[in-house]
Design a protein around this motif. Structure first.
Motif, PDB file in Angstrom:
ATOM      1  N   PHE A 209       4.666 -12.838   1.546  1.00 28.22           N
ATOM      2  CA  PHE A 209       5.343 -11.478   1.955  1.00 28.22           C
ATOM      3  C   PHE A 209       5.986 -10.647   0.978  1.00 28.22           C
ATOM      4  O   PHE A 209       5.729  -9.309   0.770  1.00 28.22           O
ATOM      5  CB  PHE A 209       5.912 -11.656   3.251  1.00 28.22           C
ATOM      6  CG  PHE A 209       7.244 -12.413   3.137  1.00 28.22           C
ATOM      7  CD1 PHE A 209       8.363 -11.477   2.577  1.00 28.22           C
ATOM      8  CD2 PHE A 209       7.273 -13.456   3.428  1.00 28.22           C
ATOM      9  CE1 PHE A 209       9.545 -12.167   2.551  1.00 28.22           C
ATOM     10  CE2 PHE A 209       8.472 -14.247   3.140  1.00 28.22           C
ATOM     11  CZ  PHE A 209       9.521 -13.526   2.760  1.00 28.22           C
ATOM     12  N   ARG A 210       6.492 -11.212   0.072  1.00 31.66           N
ATOM     13  CA  ARG A 210       7.253 -10.637  -1.367  1.00 31.66           C
ATOM     14  C   ARG A 210       6.081 -10.288  -2.245  1.00 31.66           C
ATOM     15  O   ARG A 210       5.971  -9.213  -2.875  1.00 31.66           O
ATOM     16  CB  ARG A 210       8.217 -11.594  -1.950  1.00 31.66           C
ATOM     17  CG  ARG A 210       9.527 -11.524  -1.086  1.00 31.66           C
ATOM     18  CD  ARG A 210      10.379 -12.570  -1.713  1.00 31.66           C
ATOM     19  NE  ARG A 210      11.548 -13.043  -0.683  1.00 31.66           N
ATOM     20  CZ  ARG A 210      12.127 -13.922  -0.603  1.00 31.66           C
ATOM     21  NH1 ARG A 210      12.018 -15.022  -1.557  1.00 31.66           N
ATOM     22  NH2 ARG A 210      13.302 -14.024  -0.003  1.00 31.66           N
ATOM     23  N   ARG A 211       5.111 -11.160  -2.334  1.00 27.82           N
ATOM     24  CA  ARG A 211       4.134 -10.782  -3.143  1.00 27.82           C
ATOM     25  C   ARG A 211       3.395  -9.609  -2.923  1.00 27.82           C
ATOM     26  O   ARG A 211       2.591  -8.713  -3.586  1.00 27.82           O
ATOM     27  CB  ARG A 211       3.178 -12.092  -3.746  1.00 27.82           C
ATOM     28  CG  ARG A 211       3.899 -13.047  -4.388  1.00 27.82           C
ATOM     29  CD  ARG A 211       2.966 -14.277  -4.801  1.00 27.82           C
ATOM     30  NE  ARG A 211       2.113 -14.997  -3.753  1.00 27.82           N
ATOM     31  CZ  ARG A 211       1.098 -14.921  -3.573  1.00 27.82           C
ATOM     32  NH1 ARG A 211       0.033 -14.357  -4.216  1.00 27.82           N
ATOM     33  NH2 ARG A 211       0.565 -15.621  -2.497  1.00 27.82           N
ATOM     34  N   ARG A 212       3.013  -9.622  -1.678  1.00 31.07           N
ATOM     35  CA  ARG A 212       2.377  -8.543  -0.861  1.00 31.07           C
ATOM     36  C   ARG A 212       2.775  -7.228  -1.050  1.00 31.07           C
ATOM     37  O   ARG A 212       2.330  -6.091  -1.579  1.00 31.07           O
ATOM     38  CB  ARG A 212       2.018  -8.710   0.520  1.00 31.07           C
ATOM     39  CG  ARG A 212       1.162  -7.762   1.121  1.00 31.07           C
ATOM     40  CD  ARG A 212       1.392  -7.727   2.888  1.00 31.07           C
ATOM     41  NE  ARG A 212       0.792  -6.599   3.396  1.00 31.07           N
ATOM     42  CZ  ARG A 212       1.433  -5.622   3.719  1.00 31.07           C
ATOM     43  NH1 ARG A 212       2.693  -5.460   3.451  1.00 31.07           N
ATOM     44  NH2 ARG A 212       0.793  -4.442   4.367  1.00 31.07           N
ATOM     45  N   ALA A 213       4.313  -7.179  -1.115  1.00 27.24           N
ATOM     46  CA  ALA A 213       5.258  -5.938  -1.258  1.00 27.24           C
ATOM     47  C   ALA A 213       4.998  -5.236  -2.656  1.00 27.24           C
ATOM     48  O   ALA A 213       4.821  -4.075  -2.801  1.00 27.24           O
ATOM     49  CB  ALA A 213       6.597  -6.154  -0.688  1.00 27.24           C
ATOM     50  N   CYS A 214       4.854  -6.358  -3.352  1.00 28.73           N
ATOM     51  CA  CYS A 214       4.841  -6.128  -4.939  1.00 28.73           C
ATOM     52  C   CYS A 214       3.526  -5.285  -5.089  1.00 28.73           C
ATOM     53  O   CYS A 214       3.346  -4.514  -5.767  1.00 28.73           O
ATOM     54  CB  CYS A 214       5.089  -7.292  -5.957  1.00 28.73           C
ATOM     55  SG  CYS A 214       6.587  -7.822  -5.916  1.00 28.73           S
ATOM     56  N   VAL A 215       2.601  -6.017  -4.809  1.00 25.01           N
ATOM     57  CA  VAL A 215       1.179  -5.576  -4.899  1.00 25.01           C
ATOM     58  C   VAL A 215       0.988  -4.010  -4.136  1.00 25.01           C
ATOM     59  O   VAL A 215       0.476  -3.210  -4.879  1.00 25.01           O
ATOM     60  CB  VAL A 215       0.102  -6.411  -4.029  1.00 25.01           C
ATOM     61  CG1 VAL A 215      -1.367  -5.610  -3.964  1.00 25.01           C
ATOM     62  CG2 VAL A 215      -0.250  -7.712  -4.992  1.00 25.01           C
ATOM     63  N   VAL A 216       1.695  -3.754  -3.070  1.00 25.87           N
ATOM     64  CA  VAL A 216       1.646  -2.449  -2.490  1.00 25.87           C
ATOM     65  C   VAL A 216       2.341  -1.447  -3.502  1.00 25.87           C
ATOM     66  O   VAL A 216       2.067  -0.207  -3.583  1.00 25.87           O
ATOM     67  CB  VAL A 216       2.178  -2.416  -1.292  1.00 25.87           C
ATOM     68  CG1 VAL A 216       2.358  -1.070  -0.796  1.00 25.87           C
ATOM     69  CG2 VAL A 216       1.515  -3.299  -0.189  1.00 25.87           C
ATOM     70  N   ALA A 217       3.555  -2.058  -3.948  1.00 24.48           N
ATOM     71  CA  ALA A 217       4.096  -0.921  -4.956  1.00 24.48           C
ATOM     72  C   ALA A 217       3.508  -0.891  -6.167  1.00 24.48           C
ATOM     73  O   ALA A 217       3.853   0.193  -6.866  1.00 24.48           O
ATOM     74  CB  ALA A 217       5.474  -1.901  -5.216  1.00 24.48           C
ATOM     75  N   LEU A 218       2.431  -1.586  -6.439  1.00 26.58           N
ATOM     76  CA  LEU A 218       1.690  -1.374  -7.723  1.00 26.58           C
ATOM     77  C   LEU A 218       0.492   0.018  -7.533  1.00 26.58           C
ATOM     78  O   LEU A 218      -0.134   0.036  -8.512  1.00 26.58           O
ATOM     79  CB  LEU A 218       0.965  -2.512  -8.063  1.00 26.58           C
ATOM     80  CG  LEU A 218       1.763  -3.424  -8.838  1.00 26.58           C
ATOM     81  CD1 LEU A 218       1.178  -4.945  -9.073  1.00 26.58           C
ATOM     82  CD2 LEU A 218       2.148  -3.188 -10.267  1.00 26.58           C
ATOM     83  N   ASP A 219       0.481   0.209  -6.517  1.00 29.90           N
ATOM     84  CA  ASP A 219      -0.741   1.317  -6.126  1.00 29.90           C
ATOM     85  C   ASP A 219      -0.622   2.565  -7.114  1.00 29.90           C
ATOM     86  O   ASP A 219       0.162   3.128  -7.178  1.00 29.90           O
ATOM     87  CB  ASP A 219      -0.663   1.852  -4.492  1.00 29.90           C
ATOM     88  CG  ASP A 219      -1.764   2.734  -4.217  1.00 29.90           C
ATOM     89  OD1 ASP A 219      -2.679   2.413  -4.827  1.00 29.90           O
ATOM     90  OD2 ASP A 219      -1.597   3.479  -3.444  1.00 29.90           O
ATOM     91  N   GLY A 220      -1.693   2.625  -7.798  1.00 33.90           N
ATOM     92  CA  GLY A 220      -1.861   3.618  -8.917  1.00 33.90           C
ATOM     93  C   GLY A 220      -1.466   3.377 -10.128  1.00 33.90           C
ATOM     94  O   GLY A 220      -1.251   4.156 -11.045  1.00 33.90           O
ATOM     95  N   ARG A 221      -0.968   2.153 -10.246  1.00 34.98           N
ATOM     96  CA  ARG A 221      -0.321   1.823 -11.649  1.00 34.98           C
ATOM     97  C   ARG A 221      -0.324   0.377 -11.842  1.00 34.98           C
ATOM     98  O   ARG A 221       0.718  -0.475 -12.386  1.00 34.98           O
ATOM     99  CB  ARG A 221       1.417   2.451 -11.765  1.00 34.98           C
ATOM    100  CG  ARG A 221       2.117   1.739 -10.612  1.00 34.98           C
ATOM    101  CD  ARG A 221       3.531   2.559 -10.300  1.00 34.98           C
ATOM    102  NE  ARG A 221       4.567   1.626  -9.628  1.00 34.98           N
ATOM    103  CZ  ARG A 221       5.687   1.118 -10.022  1.00 34.98           C
ATOM    104  NH1 ARG A 221       6.016   1.049 -11.256  1.00 34.98           N
ATOM    105  NH2 ARG A 221       6.590   0.469  -9.448  1.00 34.98           N
ATOM    106  N   VAL A 222      -1.518   0.055 -11.672  1.00 32.12           N
ATOM    107  CA  VAL A 222      -1.655  -1.517 -12.127  1.00 32.12           C
ATOM    108  C   VAL A 222      -1.902  -1.631 -13.841  1.00 32.12           C
ATOM    109  O   VAL A 222      -2.859  -1.088 -14.149  1.00 32.12           O
ATOM    110  CB  VAL A 222      -3.016  -2.185 -11.346  1.00 32.12           C
ATOM    111  CG1 VAL A 222      -2.950  -3.463 -11.472  1.00 32.12           C
ATOM    112  CG2 VAL A 222      -2.966  -1.788  -9.935  1.00 32.12           C
ATOM    113  N   PRO A 223      -1.138  -2.477 -14.269  1.00 31.77           N
ATOM    114  CA  PRO A 223      -1.129  -2.841 -15.607  1.00 31.77           C
ATOM    115  C   PRO A 223      -2.369  -3.379 -16.075  1.00 31.77           C
ATOM    116  O   PRO A 223      -2.603  -4.519 -15.257  1.00 31.77           O
ATOM    117  CB  PRO A 223      -0.105  -3.855 -16.115  1.00 31.77           C
ATOM    118  CG  PRO A 223       0.942  -3.507 -14.910  1.00 31.77           C
ATOM    119  CD  PRO A 223      -0.035  -3.314 -13.622  1.00 31.77           C
TER     120      PRO A 223
END
Length: 401
Positions: A39-53
């Protein structure tokens, strides 16, 4: 890595806005590490929206393609990486056929975003679902498909034999500013209901009432018109002009009918007969009972009969979740109880005898199992996943978690 973990305490499922302020590299590394809670990893993915390195795309795609990965993480990855054309071969591979639930919906929606016309039938089916999350996924996929391919190309792939396809055509017509009142006469009520929800021109609706090929089409138009104007007098006049059509239910007297109509017709399911909806608009609701007084009266009657009633408990409190239209009064020993409806002076129990006699003497109308034989035709009510007409007893003594 401690920063995402600090913003997502143990057991948390919400996404802290501060995650978006963290460095994308740190978020991507955390999301790709399966040693971290899903669930923490999912939250981090969501926070990457539009800025995935770009340097971390391969690792994140590996998580997406891993069948052992948690569905929530895969769905989030599809949302933030789903515009990458290199995903399409994987998305359309036959191995994806085994996917189920929300991950399957997200895959289908992503195919639409990438312009895969072969997804159109699945997407129109999904977009017409009664479940909100499925409908949102389907509509998002169709919108992406239209954006990629153009409305003409998509419509060429959509037939008109299925209600789901006609729902999509109505939605596209409304988006283009076209008149959708023609669909009020659709033989499928889900299509007609959808069309009335998008109709936005009172003049067109009034004209459609006069030209309606069926009574149902006229009632859908009247219902949509009332939604726009709120003019109850006009709605009653239209209902009178249409002959005041209503659904006749053998065994349903006027008192019961009024209680049920005004409780359920305003929130009935889309495939319900429109006659119920308009009846609710055109008739006066019955006076609501004083529930506290009813419960006092019922408790006193049971006490006078020597049944030792306990404190009334609402349906929601009894099941410790949800809510309903009755209170439960346990009495005596074991699991004996009577139900007192909040819709009127109605009582029920699986056993008659003394409790029935006591409550009838106190002015309650008793409903036993025979009330389950009277189904309120055409009034579809959500009940534990089903959206179908229910019997009188279930409607008067309703609980939903």
């Amino acid at each position: 890595m401690r920063y995402p973990q600090a913003l997502l305490p143990p057991g948390a499922t919400r996404i802290d806005p501060e995650l978006s302020a963290l460095a994308p590299d740190a978020l991507a590394r955390y999301a790709a590490d399966t040693a971290n809670p899903w669930f923490r990893r999912r939250a981090c993915v969501v926070a990457l929206d539009g800025r995935v390195p770009e340097a971390h795309v391969a690792a994140l795609l590996a998580r997406l393609r891993d069948d052992e990965e948690t569905g929530g993480v895969r769905q989030a990855l599809l949302a933030v990486l789903g515009d990458r054309d290199e995903l399409l071969p994987w998305l359309t591979h036959e191995d994806r056929r085994h996917e189920r639930g929300r991950t399957a919906d997200a895959i289908l929606a992503t195919r639409g975003r990438l312009g895969d016309l072969t997804a159109v039938t699945g997407l129109t089916t999904l977009a017409a679902s009664p479940w909100h999350h499925e409908r949102m996924a389907g509509e998002a996929g169709l919108d992406g498909l239209v954006a990629r391919r153009g409305i003409g190309a998509v419509l060429n792939e959509v037939g008109d034999g299925r209600p789901e396809d006609r729902v999509f055509r109505v939605r596209m017509a409304a988006r283009a500013g076209e008149d959708v009142t023609y669909a009020l006469a659709d033989p499928d009520r889900t299509v007609a209901h959808f069309a009335q929800s998008l109709a936005d021109d009172p003049a067109r609706l009034r004209a459609r009432i006069d030209e309606a090929p069926t009574a149902e089409a006229g009632l859908w138009a009247a219902y949509a018109l009332h939604r726009l104007t709120g003019d109850a007098d006009e709605t009653r006049e239209i209902d009178h002009r249409l002959g005041r059509p209503r659904v006749e239910v053998p065994g349903l007297d006027e008192g019961l009918r009024a209680a049920i109509v005004h409780e359920y017709a305003p929130r009935c399911q889309r495939q319900s007969d429109p006659r119920w909806r308009v009846e609710a608009l055109c008739t006066e609701p019955p006076a609501r009972p004083d529930v506290d007084e009813q419960l006092r009266r019922a408790t006193a009657a049971l006490s006078a009969a020597g049944l030792a009633p306990r404190t009334p408990v609402s349906a929601g409190d009894h099941y410790r979740q949800g809510g309903g239209t009755y209170y439960r009064i346990a009495y005596g020993e074991a699991d004996s109880a009577v139900l007192i409806s909040t819709l009127g002076p109605f009582a029920s129990g699986r056993r008659g005898g003394s409790p029935r006699a006591a409550l009838e003497s106190a002015g309650f109308r008793w409903f036993d199992d025979s009330a389950e034989d009277v189904t309120v035709t055409g009034l579809c009510v959500y009940h534990f996943g089903d959206r179908v007409p229910l019997d009188v007893r279930t409607l008067l003594f309703y609980w939903q978690d």
